[in-house]
Scaffold this active site. Structure first.
Site, short mmCIF file in Angstrom:
data_model
loop_
_atom_site.label_atom_id
_atom_site.label_comp_id
_atom_site.label_asym_id
_atom_site.label_seq_id
_atom_site.Cartn_x
_atom_site.Cartn_y
_atom_site.Cartn_z
N ARG A 314 0.79 -1.23 0.00
CA ARG A 314 0.00 0.00 0.00
C ARG A 314 0.83 1.29 0.00
O ARG A 314 0.50 2.22 -0.74
CB ARG A 314 -1.00 0.00 1.17
N CYS A 343 15.17 -3.58 -3.94
CA CYS A 343 15.94 -2.65 -4.78
C CYS A 343 15.02 -1.80 -5.65
O CYS A 343 14.95 -1.99 -6.87
CB CYS A 343 16.96 -3.43 -5.60
N GLU A 344 14.30 -0.92 -4.99
CA GLU A 344 13.41 0.05 -5.62
C GLU A 344 13.29 1.19 -4.61
O GLU A 344 13.05 0.92 -3.42
CB GLU A 344 11.97 -0.49 -5.76
N TYR A 372 -6.01 -5.53 2.58
CA TYR A 372 -5.15 -5.22 1.44
C TYR A 372 -3.67 -5.27 1.83
O TYR A 372 -2.86 -4.46 1.41
CB TYR A 372 -5.54 -3.86 0.83
#
Ligand SMILES: *Cc1c(COP(=O)(O)O)cnc(C)c1O
Length: 419
Positions: A314, A343-344, A372
């Site tokens: 989320r 790795c982002e 969610y």
């Protein structure tokens, strides 16, 4: 209200100290509180007590875990499903087929057949094309499928664009202006038993106003359909009620929602269905994580935790806020960037967040992760799928095993011509 609270300096889920769960199951892990799920289910049901025999169908996509669904089944809840997979979960949890509503804009032929095989309570049709296909299959079996037509009321729900579903250019339902003509046509099709209309304008709504506007439009549609001699015995008002994620959030309460529904629908003379998801599940779960490392940063340190965007999407997906707390807080505070190992740059839970002062190896939680959360997990960065635990008083059980990276790799093949 939920059952996650500090006792003797340690955050507990009901009567279980969270370190005991981390010890037994490892981290990251979702932890659900049975008492909280039950409480939310009852509060929502009580909020509708002025209505005549409403039907409540939990939106399975919010939390499809079998044990979670079982708690709701025992509370008398049905299910709102949006795929064959969710339908099989609702059935496996013991929900009665007649208490199941099948929504979704892309039900395949196989899914429509599955719904008919199981004799589910209602198909929410999202297009004429879908209706004609279902009518053909059902008529071929000598059946009349109980159906509602989902309408798009063109109301701005005032929520995040990605979870808004009731604006004219969203993919859901048929434009409400075309509904009388479409409904009249569908009512003539053998194979369909048209019994009403459905609406769902979006999720995490922070005000009742857009809901009331949408319901008002639906009320006018019901009157118009009846005037044309059509039968309307059921209306499905969807879900969408928001929950508090952040200090200061003040979404409408279920009681306020119920009072509004009662006022708006007083003269409709229909059986109402509700599809709550987040309001039942959100605060019934937390994501328990361990700090891997505290890395110094330019302005603030990075708290690198072992949960990541693949476990809880989320924040990366909607920029969502999840309150972050230490499991054994000392009262000391810090300001940190809270990030996962992926790795982002999107794998960031919060920037410059004031939180409990934490060191490597300590446990912490993301709150309000019951809806969610696990259901949106992926195995990105070959991290495997997160485990889930349910607490009941002083006991707990693993209700979803962790699926390791090697189990996922086991399902992959290198073809002979590459070996
Ligand atoms: C997602 C969804 C819901 C549940 O929404 P919440 O905001 O979680 O209450 C209900 N009905 C339909 C058709 C949905 O797609």
């Amino acid at each position: 209200m939920d059952h996650f609270s500090i006792r003797d300096g340690i955050l507990h889920a009901e009567d279980v100290p969270l370190p005991a769960i981390a010890e037994a199951v490892g981290t990251p892990v979702y932890v659900y509180s049975r008492a909280t799920i039950e409480r939310h289910a009852r509060v929502f049901r009580d909020a509708l007590s002025e209505l005549d025999a409403p039907h409540i169908a939990f939106a399975v996509k919010a939390n499809p875990n079998l044990a979670f669904l079982k708690v709701l089944q025992r509370e008398g809840y049905g299910a709102d499903v949006v795929s064959g997979g969710e339908l099989s979960r609702a059935l496996a949890a013991g929900m009665a087929p007649r208490d199941i509503v099948f929504s979704g804009v892309g039900k395949t032929r196989a899914e429509l057949e599955y719904g008919l095989d199981e004799d589910i309570g209602q198909f929410n049709l999202e297009s004429t094309e879908e209706a004609v296909e279902l009518a053909g299959i059902a008529a071929g079996r000598g059946m009349a499928a109980p159906c509602a037509l989902r309408v798009n009321p063109d109301v701005d729900a005032g929520t995040h664009d990605k979870i808004s579903t009731g604006k004219a250019d969203n993919k859901f339902g048929v434009p409400i202006g075309n509904a009388p003509e479409i409904y009249a046509r569908l009512a003539t099709l053998p194979g369909l038993a048209m019994r009403g209309v459905a609406v769902h304008i979006g999720s995490q709504l922070s005000s009742l106003e857009p809901l009331e506007t949408a319901f008002g439009k639906v009320g006018m549609l019901v009157a118009e359909l009846r005037k044309a001699g059509l039968t309307v015995s059921h209306v499905d008002l969807g879900g969408g009620l928001g929950v508090p994620y952040k200090p200061g959030d003040n979404p409408p309460s279920p009681a306020e929602y119920g009072a509004m529904v009662h006022r708006v629908t007083r003269d409709w003379d229909v059986t109402l269905t509700f599809e709550p998801g987040r309001v039942i599940a959100g605060n019934a779960g937390i994501l328990l994580t361990r700090v891997i490392r505290v890395k110094s940063g330019l302005r603030h340190p990075f708290l690198v935790v072992d949960a990541a965007m693949n476990d809880l999407a989320r924040p990366a997906m909607y920029g969502a806020w999840h309150t972050f707390e230490g499991v054994a807080p000392t009262g000391d505070r810090m300001i940190a960037n809270i990030v996962g190992p992926i790795c982002e740059t999107g794998d960031t839970f919060a920037m410059a967040r004031e939180c409990d002062d934490l060191e490597a190896g300590e446990l912490a939680v993301f709150r309000t992760a019951g809806a969610y959360g696990a259901t949106m997990a992926s195995s990105y960065n070959s991290r495997g799928f997160v485990a889930e635990v349910m607490v009941d008083g002083n006991r707990f059980a693993t209700v979803a095993d962790r699926i390791g990276a090697s189990d996922i790799m086991d399902a992959e093949r290198v073809p002979e011509w590459l070996a």
